[in-house]
Design an enzyme around this catalytic site. Structure first.
Site, PDB file in Angstrom:
ATOM      1  N   GLY A   9       0.823  -1.216   0.000  1.00  0.00           N
ATOM      2  CA  GLY A   9       0.000   0.000   0.000  1.00  0.00           C
ATOM      3  C   GLY A   9       0.850   1.256   0.000  1.00  0.00           C
ATOM      4  O   GLY A   9       2.062   1.210   0.189  1.00  0.00           O
ATOM      5  N   ASP A  28       3.918  -5.255  -7.361  1.00  0.00           N
ATOM      6  CA  ASP A  28       3.358  -3.958  -6.910  1.00  0.00           C
ATOM      7  C   ASP A  28       3.923  -2.808  -7.726  1.00  0.00           C
ATOM      8  O   ASP A  28       3.429  -1.682  -7.633  1.00  0.00           O
ATOM      9  CB  ASP A  28       3.626  -3.736  -5.416  1.00  0.00           C
TER      10      ASP A  28
HETATM   11  P1  AMP Z   1       8.849   0.777  -3.331  1.00  0.00           P
HETATM   12  O1  AMP Z   1      10.165   0.201  -2.977  1.00  0.00           O
HETATM   13  O2  AMP Z   1       8.901   2.247  -3.594  1.00  0.00           O
HETATM   14  O3  AMP Z   1       8.135   0.019  -4.390  1.00  0.00           O
HETATM   15  O4  AMP Z   1       7.956   0.652  -1.999  1.00  0.00           O
HETATM   16  C1  AMP Z   1       7.562  -0.562  -1.426  1.00  0.00           C
HETATM   17  C2  AMP Z   1       6.637  -0.281  -0.269  1.00  0.00           C
HETATM   18  O5  AMP Z   1       7.308   0.423   0.779  1.00  0.00           O
HETATM   19  C3  AMP Z   1       5.411   0.556  -0.611  1.00  0.00           C
HETATM   20  O6  AMP Z   1       4.345   0.087   0.163  1.00  0.00           O
HETATM   21  C4  AMP Z   1       5.835   1.937  -0.180  1.00  0.00           C
HETATM   22  O7  AMP Z   1       4.742   2.776   0.081  1.00  0.00           O
HETATM   23  C5  AMP Z   1       6.636   1.643   1.073  1.00  0.00           C
HETATM   24  N1  AMP Z   1       7.621   2.694   1.359  1.00  0.00           N
HETATM   25  C6  AMP Z   1       8.774   2.942   0.697  1.00  0.00           C
HETATM   26  N2  AMP Z   1       9.435   3.976   1.251  1.00  0.00           N
HETATM   27  C7  AMP Z   1       8.687   4.405   2.291  1.00  0.00           C
HETATM   28  C8  AMP Z   1       8.825   5.446   3.258  1.00  0.00           C
HETATM   29  N3  AMP Z   1       9.880   6.273   3.273  1.00  0.00           N
HETATM   30  N4  AMP Z   1       7.848   5.588   4.177  1.00  0.00           N
HETATM   31  C9  AMP Z   1       6.783   4.759   4.189  1.00  0.00           C
HETATM   32  N5  AMP Z   1       6.588   3.770   3.311  1.00  0.00           N
HETATM   33  C10 AMP Z   1       7.528   3.580   2.372  1.00  0.00           C
HETATM   34 MG    MG Z   2       6.688   0.812  -5.560  1.00  0.00          MG
END
Ligand code: AMP
Ligand code: MG
Length: 504
Positions: free
Chosen positions: A85, A253
């Protein structure tokens, strides 16, 4: 500018309604004027920069927006995580362009949500600028992609290994529905929500598949929907392979059903050709290597199929019998379109006998000789002319019967074969090559050098001139501009020690 939020109307199980967390001192750093215009957002960064900084930091809500954090799951490096999410993103709503297409407007780095887990909900400036640069370059290269509308500095520090300047980046996409969004409901056996999501996705992406108002979603419609999603992924991955793009984190995702490139975290560009090329520091098994991307999109689409089966038929065998041929067709399409694209890179319009060997042999030579992918095609096109082709072919026919193949080096042999193939229309080949092969790509070492100076100069005086000079070139990658040559060079060390990271 007025937004609505169609996704929010799907109901509580789809998202959490939550406001962005205000930031201390928003300053507009980048504003994508052409993108804004295409969405009829008539603000200018010159006159309205303070207002834009308020809107696109999340400090002030745009009229009509209902910020939400979307729920989704995902297979990360092959392992299922049922609860991901938006942990640091807010979907403000959607805006409809003059052609009737709706676009999501999403803030990233705008604070925590129910889905944040341990995260701080924030984004550092460097990765925000990187996403802007990379996605604009990709758009100009002709790759389907999400785009950035704005980057706003927050005036707050973000703590990673050290304090970094923070930013909020605004992402525009036809939707943020991922394979993982379907998985979220499938994992919870929530068939009603799966149906709602599918109908919504049809309405947003494939309105031609819509059924009459009030009619229930049929199994046949779901099959057609799946076929349409597959069709969107083919040009996506084939164009990545055309320009040397390595996504780096093709988790489910991060796979949008729209077929737009999403999540520019650990992405990178290939220099010398090798199908095993990986830069992402967390991709230890090279799952998402350059040459694996076709396989992985098939794996991800099979995971989407898993979710859709119960909507297609109560009898899983019947549902599988409808889906399996589509996945097989998808594999064939990917392969056919890939080779078609590769022969286009060689100036050949239509794939015919022997062309696949011609392509594979060239790639073999490129891998062996560590030749730069982008430069090789630019050089081949640049050196191509009728006289040279005629000359080589005349020599060859004079030598016919003499077995001198062993003496010719591999490269010369390959060149002669290619010349034979395109000899009847050399100027047509040259034109096609110019359209298919970019002169310049957003090379890792240039992007990193610009980020380093942008972050320093931002702290001093918000000077993004290096970044803007670079953007002006990569936004016209098929045109030789005065400055193009500044960004065409391959890195002297081949980016041997270059590593990318997920954490934006
Ligand atoms: P991603 O690596 O950008 O695909 O993110 C994977 C998951 O980690 C997703 O659910 C993001 O919303 C969450 N996420 C990544 N960075 C952060 C952050 N700094 N704070 C909160 N959630 C994060
Ligand atoms: Mg992502």
């Amino acid at each position: 500018m007025k937004l609505s939020n169609q996704y929010h109307q799907l109901g509580k199980s789809f998202s959490q309604q939550t406001l962005p967390s205000p930031v201390a001192q928003p300053v507009l750093l980048l504003w994508n004027e052409p993108l804004a215009k295409s969405l009829s957002i008539n603000y200018s960064s010159q006159e309205d920069n303070e207002q834009l900084a308020q809107y696109f930091s999340g400090n002030q809500l745009i009229d009509g927006s209902t910020p939400i954090a979307q729920a989704y799951s995902g297979h990360q490096f092959g392992h299922f995580n049922p609860q991901l999410g938006d942990g640091r993103a807010h979907l403000l709503g959607d805006i409809t362009d003059k052609q009737g297409q709706s676009w999501d407007v999403q803030l990233k780095g705008s604070g925590t949500s129910f889905f944040s887990r341990q995260g701080d909900g924030r984004c550092a400036l460097g990765p925000a600028l990187r996403e802007y640069m990379m996605s604009e370059a990709m758009f100009a290269l002709g790759v389907p992609t999400t785009r950035c509308l704005a980057v706003v500095a927050t005036g707050e520090a973000v703590y990673r290994e050290r304090p970094l300047p923070g930013a909020v980046v605004t992402r525009i996409a036809t939707s943020h529905i991922r394979v993982g969004t379907f998985q979220y409901f499938a994992a919870r056996k929530d068939i009603e929500s799966l149906k709602k999501l599918t109908s919504f996705a049809i309405g947003r992406h494939f309105p031609q598949l819509k059924v009459a108002e009030g009619e229930a979603l049929s199994g046949e419609q779901v099959v057609n929907f799946f076929a349409a999603v597959l069709n969107k992924q083919v040009p996506l991955v084939v164009s990545w392979l055309r320009v040397g793009f390595i996504h780096g984190v093709m988790n489910t995702d991060n796979t949008a059903i729209s077929g737009e490139t999403i999540d520019y975290g650990p992405c990178a560009m290939m220099n010398h050709y090798h199908s095993d090329t990986v830069f992402s520091s967390i991709d230890r098994n090279s799952r998402y290597a350059f040459g694996n991307q076709s396989k992985i999109i098939q794996w991800n689409m099979a995971r989407l199929a898993d979710c859709l089966l119960p909507l297609i038929d109560e009898d899983e065998d019947i549902a599988l019998a409808k889906i399996t041929p589509l996945l097989q067709q998808f594999a064939n399409d990917l392969q056919y379109r890939y080779f078609e694209m590769m022969v286009n890179k060689l100036g050949i319009n239509e794939l015919s006998d022997g062309d696949i060997d011609l392509v594979n042999d060239l790639l073999g030579i490129m891998a062996e000789m560590k030749l730069d992918y982008t430069q090789s095609f630019v050089t081949l096109a640049g050196n191509l002319n009728q006289a040279e082709v005629d000359n080589v072919l005349a020599q060859q026919s004079a030598e016919d019967g003499v077995d001198d193949e062993a003496e010719q080096d591999k490269w010369q042999q390959w060149l002669s074969r290619w010349y034979v193939r395109i000899a009847t229309d050399v100027s047509g080949a040259k034109d096609l090559m110019a359209k298919t092969n970019p002169l310049v790509i957003p090379r890792n070492h240039h992007v990193e050098a610009i980020l380093a100076t942008s972050q320093t100069s931002y702290q001093e005086n918000a000077d993004l001139s290096d970044l803007n000079n670079f953007l002006a070139v990569v936004q016209q990658p098929y045109t030789q501009l005065d400055n193009t040559h500044n960004y065409q060079d391959a890195p002297s060390d081949g980016d041997e020690n270059y590593h990318t990271f997920c954490g934006t």
